[in-house]
Design a protein around this motif. Sequence first.
Motif, PDB file in Angstrom:
ATOM      1  N   GLU A   1      22.284  31.409  -6.924  1.00 10.71           N
ATOM      2  CA  GLU A   1      22.826  30.281  -7.688  1.00 10.71           C
ATOM      3  C   GLU A   1      21.720  29.269  -7.945  1.00 10.71           C
TER       4      GLU A   1
ATOM      5  N   PRO B   1      19.590  23.042  -5.834  1.00  8.02           N
ATOM      6  CA  PRO B   1      18.344  22.456  -5.300  1.00  8.02           C
ATOM      7  C   PRO B   1      17.883  23.183  -4.033  1.00  8.02           C
ATOM      8  N   GLY B   2      16.619  23.498  -4.025  1.00  2.00           N
ATOM      9  CA  GLY B   2      16.049  24.093  -2.814  1.00  2.00           C
ATOM     10  C   GLY B   2      16.268  25.590  -2.672  1.00  2.00           C
TER      11      GLY B   2
ATOM     12  N   THR C   1      13.054  27.578  -2.324  1.00  3.11           N
ATOM     13  CA  THR C   1      12.367  27.249  -1.066  1.00  3.11           C
ATOM     14  C   THR C   1      13.036  27.951   0.107  1.00  3.11           C
ATOM     15  N   ARG C   2      14.367  27.973   0.087  1.00  4.44           N
ATOM     16  CA  ARG C   2      15.089  28.648   1.173  1.00  4.44           C
ATOM     17  C   ARG C   2      14.691  30.121   1.239  1.00  4.44           C
TER      18      ARG C   2
ATOM     19  N   GLN D   1      15.596  42.712   8.565  1.00  2.00           N
ATOM     20  CA  GLN D   1      16.003  41.437   9.156  1.00  2.00           C
ATOM     21  C   GLN D   1      15.920  40.317   8.121  1.00  2.00           C
TER      22      GLN D   1
ATOM     23  N   LYS E   1      18.836  40.600   5.754  1.00  2.00           N
ATOM     24  CA  LYS E   1      20.073  40.061   6.341  1.00  2.00           C
ATOM     25  C   LYS E   1      20.072  38.534   6.315  1.00  2.00           C
ATOM     26  N   GLN E   2      18.917  37.966   6.620  1.00  2.00           N
ATOM     27  CA  GLN E   2      18.829  36.504   6.597  1.00  2.00           C
ATOM     28  C   GLN E   2      19.018  35.971   5.179  1.00  2.00           C
TER      29      GLN E   2
ATOM     30  N   ASN F   1      20.813  37.308   2.891  1.00  2.00           N
ATOM     31  CA  ASN F   1      22.246  37.406   2.591  1.00  2.00           C
ATOM     32  C   ASN F   1      23.038  36.246   3.182  1.00  2.00           C
ATOM     33  N   LYS F   2      22.507  35.668   4.253  1.00  2.00           N
ATOM     34  CA  LYS F   2      23.220  34.535   4.877  1.00  2.00           C
ATOM     35  C   LYS F   2      23.073  33.242   4.091  1.00  2.00           C
ATOM     36  N   LEU F   3      22.063  33.155   3.233  1.00  2.81           N
ATOM     37  CA  LEU F   3      21.890  31.914   2.468  1.00  2.81           C
ATOM     38  C   LEU F   3      23.093  31.726   1.552  1.00  2.81           C
ATOM     39  N   VAL F   4      23.659  30.539   1.605  1.00  3.41           N
ATOM     40  CA  VAL F   4      24.901  30.270   0.878  1.00  3.41           C
ATOM     41  C   VAL F   4      24.721  30.452  -0.627  1.00  3.41           C
ATOM     42  N   ASN F   5      23.543  30.102  -1.145  1.00  4.83           N
ATOM     43  CA  ASN F   5      23.315  30.203  -2.585  1.00  4.83           C
ATOM     44  C   ASN F   5      22.951  31.617  -3.039  1.00  4.83           C
ATOM     45  N   VAL F   6      22.684  32.498  -2.097  1.00  7.52           N
ATOM     46  CA  VAL F   6      22.312  33.863  -2.484  1.00  7.52           C
ATOM     47  C   VAL F   6      23.566  34.705  -2.677  1.00  7.52           C
ATOM     48  N   LEU F   7      23.689  35.273  -3.872  1.00  9.22           N
ATOM     49  CA  LEU F   7      24.896  36.042  -4.190  1.00  9.22           C
ATOM     50  C   LEU F   7      24.717  37.520  -3.878  1.00  9.22           C
TER      51      LEU F   7
END
Lengths: 558, 190
Positions: B37, B40-41, B44-45, B87, B90-91, B93-99
């Motif tokens: 999505e 902002p950021g 970077t995430r 790993q 998987k991380q 996938n945990k990012l809220v903005n990553v679909l």
Amino acid sequence: MRAVDAVMECLKAEGVDVVFGIPGGAHLPTYDAFVGAGIRHILVRHEAGGGHAAEGYAKATGKVGVALATSGPGATNLVTPIMDAMMDSVPVVFITGQVRTDLLGTDGFQEADALGITIPAVKHSFMIQEPPEIPRVIHEAFHIARTGRPGPVLVDIPQDLSRVDIDYQPVTDVHLPGYQPTLEGNQKQIRQAAKALAAAQRPVIYAGGGVVSAGAAAELVELASADRFPVTCTLMALGAFPASHRQWLGMLGMHGTRTANYAIDEADLILAVGARFDDRVTGKLSEFAPHAKVIHIDVDPAEISKNVAAHVPIVGDAKHVLSKLLIEYRALGIDSSRLDSWWARIEAWREKHPLQYADSADTEIKPQYMIQALHEATGGEAILTSDVGQHQMWAAQYYGFSSPRRWINSGGLGTMGFGLPAAMGAAVGCPDQLVCCISGDGSVQMNAQELATCAQERIPIKVFIMNNGYLGMVRQWQELFWGGRYSQVEMGAYPDFVKLAEAYGAAGMRFANKDTLVDDMRRAIATEGPVLVDVPVTREENTYPIIPTGHAARDMVG
Amino acid sequence: MIGVGERAALEPMRFEEALVSGHVRTGRKHVLSILVENKPGALTRITGLFARRGFSINTLTVGPSDAAKTSSRVTLTVDGAVDPIAQVTKQLNKLVNVLKVRDMDLEHAVSRELALFKIACADGLQRGALMQIADVFRGKVVDVAGHSVIIEVTGTTAKIEAFHEMVGSFGLVEMMRTGQIAIARGCSET
């Protein structure tokens, strides 16, 4: 209404009854909105204290904690509590003020890139760009903080945008396409796990903080009782399984019991639930549980097989999965006599290697005895927060927790200065319960300023300082592993904690006699308001047993 | 005092010993396709997760992935052993903005990158030779000046690198590459 007034409405809709914070320039609109908003605001003395207080509140109540700070130094002072909440999966929403949008990126007064600085430390974060999105963002922040694997969420609000007039409509649902935590475990995998448990000759349940977060302590006890499964917990899960239970092996890991560590070492099956195989638990990873198959239940898929490969991975909420696993296991109708020889082995370890220490011959207080005395004085029923170091390990070993959310400490990040403000937050969240803090003479000085907050708000925490005049854990490591060359660990007799307490408006006491310690502690607990108690203990006592770094569980010493 | 620890901690540790405990990244190159999505950021995430695990990102491309520009497609390439990249995935996938995250299998994907080469040429003879090479690589001359040409080449990474080698002797002024993008073959979504 102003966007900040909408923030207040959102906080109330989320059931927030108290927040911890300090105002500042960029937060002036927000603080104006607090006037008459009907939300209790506790004015802390340092943002880190506010952040840890919000963590303590969240850990004690299971609700989302809220901490506020202004831009720049306010936000940077929150970095430690944010990271701490990330490491220990604590649901906290941090709301920071930010400089006006026209100053962003110009090195404006008190400008710091709060979003950028905290990116590796948050579960998620938001920077407000459009005022109308503020209500939705606040609700999304709470949703993300409390669901799935809980964690910290930051909302950064530029000062000018927070004053904008918006058309506030209550937000009733939150939809985040990229955030859909899996709560229900896969039924086939759960059946596999039940079969593996049934086939195990030497099973051990290894429970972590996820059991506490999920409110799954009762399910854990039920599953363990279904077939005499031995249970050990990590530092984060103490209380999830009652220490008085006969299937309790004690804590696992570096300063855990020999019984728990040996059991894991010889186990043929480990049921890990809500735990993450931290290096303080596994010791030398390649030699961890060499004979065991692993069932790993965790709500966070990234934890599964991160450090130790799982044979039966189950992604899901501990409460959901454990209750289903119990049904599946019971349906198998297994004869538990197969565990007789395993229990005989465990009982032998228990008998041979109980937690023990040499008590003093005179009235000197041994640190381990201090914890036992605290247990007695509190009836074992206090909410006990802790700082970080030797006292933390002794409290974990000797207090004997009977229920979850009673033991509140900084496990992952190991933040000195956590205990006192966390106790403050826990006491605000649980006003009808006794809240004590066990601290060290090093740790307590890292956030002692919050005693002023406790005095002003009459928050009746009882802080017990295990005072050995050293940064004790570092001293212990220098003694054991660095040839006894002490480097910068001696704190001396400074400050005078009784006077310090009194200066802050709290009661100050000093107890130095073993024979009267329990009664003295009862007197401190019965004293109204915040109390700071200085307890001088044996100076160079070491925390045992210990798995030296890089060694396997069977190499425990002491 | 009990003696613990295999050898005195006071002795200096050899750097090679320290390295042994880290991840060895000799595995294959990975092309990760990430749908994210526009928030902002967000970038970077994503890149921060690679930095934290010690991966260097070789190439990184970002562009809009839908008409409304609410989401972007990030394609990045890294060298990595299989385990650690799992790993990181998987991380991510945990990012809220990553679909969506996909570790692309290049056997079943079309991958391309674009490169622009600015090459000095003294005379018409050299220019002609360059244009011939460009033709073989299906490159396009997009700018001609008195003593230089700019050639655009599109293709797989291997093709771009081959072209680079061919024109190296001509006096390369500068070169820019976009980095790889990749799309899954067939009708399944990337």
